[in-house]
Write a protein that holds these residues in place. Sequence first.
Motif, short mmCIF file in Angstrom:
data_model
loop_
_atom_site.label_atom_id
_atom_site.label_comp_id
_atom_site.label_asym_id
_atom_site.label_seq_id
_atom_site.Cartn_x
_atom_site.Cartn_y
_atom_site.Cartn_z
N THR A 1 -10.47 1.86 -2.67
CA THR A 1 -9.45 1.15 -3.47
C THR A 1 -10.01 -0.22 -3.90
O THR A 1 -11.00 -0.69 -3.35
N ILE B 1 -1.35 -0.69 -4.06
CA ILE B 1 -2.65 -0.07 -3.78
C ILE B 1 -2.39 1.36 -3.32
O ILE B 1 -1.83 1.58 -2.24
N THR C 1 0.86 -1.19 0.00
CA THR C 1 0.00 0.00 0.00
C THR C 1 0.89 1.23 0.00
O THR C 1 2.04 1.21 0.47
N LYS D 1 -3.63 4.67 -1.78
CA LYS D 1 -4.77 4.94 -0.91
C LYS D 1 -4.80 6.40 -0.46
O LYS D 1 -3.76 7.03 -0.31
#
Length: 195
Positions: free
Chosen positions: A117, A106, A66, A108
Amino acid sequence: MQIPEVEISERALLSSAKTALIIVDMQNDFVHEDGALSVPAAAATVAPIAGLLERARSAGAKVIFTQDWHSPDDPEFSIWPRHAVAESWGAEIVEELAPLAGETLIRKLRYDAFYGTPLAHLLHTWGIENTVIVGTVANICVLHTAGSAALRWYRVILPRDGVSALSDFDMHAALRQVSFLYQGMITTTEGVVFS
Ligand code: ZN
């Protein structure tokens, strides 16, 4: 006031086909000493996370990184100093943990890696049951992501030497929430064994 103990499990034996390793926000701004929102304890987690990452990769487990990712005028900067601005050096994952081509990143907007997401969709389509969550900051993005995984009935495994916080209090609070409220397992990076 009695501070509750948190049980540390020695070993988590996990099916590599049903497990995703989620590495939360190990970005220059949080991990590097010159980062905008440096977490001093994060540096010591890089090596244990790297070891776990290598084992997850060779076991064929899914790996997700992330990345906090803000526009220059993000409202989060009314709470925190400017950090993880899109396309900046500070937003890059630290080079020791750089994602390989084909691994999932990801980006975010907030603390929770599920919020806004495709993370829930990906875990679902991959048939994931277990989420091993490491990274920073323990009681902020790690905890919100762990909670969000647990609310969706994913099993949460938190290797404590792969997680960092700004204080011991914050660290303990995060471990307590994960183990008690979310019924997750607290272990160590070495304790995670893929089958
Ligand atoms: Zn942020």
